[in-house]
Write a protein that holds these residues in place. Structure first.
Motif, PDB file in Angstrom:
ATOM      1  N   ALA A 182       1.104   4.001  -2.983  1.00  0.00           N
ATOM      2  CA  ALA A 182       0.850   5.419  -2.691  1.00  0.00           C
ATOM      3  C   ALA A 182       1.988   6.296  -3.187  1.00  0.00           C
ATOM      4  O   ALA A 182       1.772   7.438  -3.610  1.00  0.00           O
ATOM      5  CB  ALA A 182       0.635   5.617  -1.192  1.00  0.00           C
ATOM      6  N   TRP A 183       3.217   5.771  -3.137  1.00  0.00           N
ATOM      7  CA  TRP A 183       4.388   6.508  -3.609  1.00  0.00           C
ATOM      8  C   TRP A 183       4.585   6.390  -5.114  1.00  0.00           C
ATOM      9  O   TRP A 183       5.474   7.031  -5.681  1.00  0.00           O
ATOM     10  CB  TRP A 183       5.644   6.007  -2.909  1.00  0.00           C
ATOM     11  CG  TRP A 183       5.801   6.514  -1.510  1.00  0.00           C
ATOM     12  CD1 TRP A 183       5.104   7.506  -0.893  1.00  0.00           C
ATOM     13  CD2 TRP A 183       6.755   6.045  -0.539  1.00  0.00           C
ATOM     14  NE1 TRP A 183       5.552   7.693   0.387  1.00  0.00           N
ATOM     15  CE2 TRP A 183       6.569   6.815   0.636  1.00  0.00           C
ATOM     16  CE3 TRP A 183       7.742   5.061  -0.546  1.00  0.00           C
ATOM     17  CZ2 TRP A 183       7.337   6.616   1.784  1.00  0.00           C
ATOM     18  CZ3 TRP A 183       8.504   4.866   0.590  1.00  0.00           C
ATOM     19  CH2 TRP A 183       8.303   5.643   1.753  1.00  0.00           C
TER      20      TRP A 183
ATOM     21  N   GLN B 235       0.828  -1.199   0.000  1.00  0.00           N
ATOM     22  CA  GLN B 235       0.000   0.000   0.000  1.00  0.00           C
ATOM     23  C   GLN B 235       0.868   1.256   0.000  1.00  0.00           C
ATOM     24  O   GLN B 235       0.566   2.244  -0.682  1.00  0.00           O
ATOM     25  CB  GLN B 235      -0.932  -0.016   1.214  1.00  0.00           C
ATOM     26  CG  GLN B 235      -2.017  -1.077   1.144  1.00  0.00           C
ATOM     27  CD  GLN B 235      -2.801  -1.213   2.437  1.00  0.00           C
ATOM     28  OE1 GLN B 235      -2.487  -0.582   3.445  1.00  0.00           O
ATOM     29  NE2 GLN B 235      -3.836  -2.053   2.429  1.00  0.00           N
TER      30      GLN B 235
END
Length: 319
Positions: free
Chosen positions: A211-212, A207
């Motif tokens: 997200a990055w 996750q």
């Protein structure tokens, strides 16, 4: 939110004393070098931060391992060539390798000779200051490149900074995203000290990577390496020759079956060789100054041998 939990059961003082015999009188397990696949260089024990529990005891004040110089690395690369050794991977660890002013030149020498390179880093200020030279190196060796493994102790800022200190998350995040944007092969090193199942940890890291915007498959143990927590004072079992069958593990799967590490102890005239990345200080594991001298079997006579490699199933290399 997971919290760290260190079990500091005192180590039985009778254990890990005799290189041949365990405290119970059984034959101690040892590991023979099957092939030198990864040669590590510990570039020095100095680091820009102090972690709560550093495997290498690195810190801004620990200079027990002096900085290796380019001449040291060149000498071992030349030995590899003249002895006809097949060593596909050269690794750099520390301390923080980017604090060594010769690191970029070391990487260049490694890549020029056709080896792959792996650097373990916290991706913070020392790396950031060398990003122009690092980017130029990657452009020059576009086919082989440099593999970078970044320490992210947990997928949450709170737990990561619990281990690494306040203010360590943001510069790490900036560094790892820059590496990915430059096209480096990036992997992550995490820890398993948070009392959570491995699948939970991998989901959390996935996750974070999503997200990055990082294309890292966290189910791949080579892209997300989860290291068992270690404390040399913990009471861990000794590994006997019977353990290979009992635990269903193979000696040739251990890190010291395929790795060696070059270190320079402060005050020594020149570098010495240790069997793996985990034992840079213990002189009982000194294997000489030359790679051709470092082929002797390694007695598993240290708590790290048991907890990290045999029971933890961990390795620092990617080969």
């Amino acid at each position: 939110m997971p919290e760290g939990a260190h079990d500091h059961t005192p180590l039985d003082s009778a254990k890990f004393q005799n290189p041949l015999i365990t405290a119970t009188g059984e034959m101690r397990a040892s590991v023979s070098l099957s092939a030198l696949r990864t040669l590590w260089f510990n570039t020095g024990s100095l680091c820009n931060i102090t972690c709560a529990n550093c495997y290498m005891d690195s810190s801004p004040s620990n200079d027990d391992l002096a900085y290796l110089g380019l001449d040291h690395v060149l000498a071992y690369l030349e030995e590899i060539r003249t002895e006809g050794l097949n060593v596909p991977e050269i690794g750099f660890t520390g301390g923080e390798p980017f604090m060594n002013r010769d690191l970029i030149n070391m990487l260049e020498a490694v890549l020029e000779r056709g080896h792959s390179a792996l650097v373990l880093t916290n991706a913070m200020k020392p790396m950031w200051q060398k990003r122009a030279a690092l980017s130029a190196l990657a452009d020059r060796f576009v086919m082989s490149g440099v593999k970078i493994r970044v320490s992210v102790d947990h997928y949450t800022q709170r737990a990561h900074e619990k281990e690494r200190g306040a203010g360590t998350w943001a510069p790490m995040e900036k560094g790892i995203q820059w590496l990915a944007a430059q096209g480096f092969s990036v992997s992550i090193a995490g820890r398993t000290l948070w009392n959570e199942a491995e699948d939970q940890a991998r989901r959390g890291y996935q996750q974070l990577c999503d997200a990055w915007g990082l294309s890292i498959d966290c189910s791949d143990p080579a892209r997300l390496v989860l290291f068992p927590e270690m404390d040399a004072a913990d009471d861990v079992p000794e590994i006997t020759t019977r353990c290979w069958d009992l635990l269903k593990v193979r000696p040739d799967a251990m890190m010291c079956a395929t790795s060696r590490m070059v270190v320079l102890h402060k005050g020594d005239a020149g570098p010495r060789i240790a069997p793996c990345t985990l034992l840079p200080y213990d002189r009982r594991f000194d294997m000489g100054a030359l790679l051709v001298e470092a082929h002797t079997p390694v007695a598993l006579n240290h708590p790290h041998c048991a907890k990290f490699c045999v029971l933890g199933g961990a390795s620092c290399s990617v080969i």
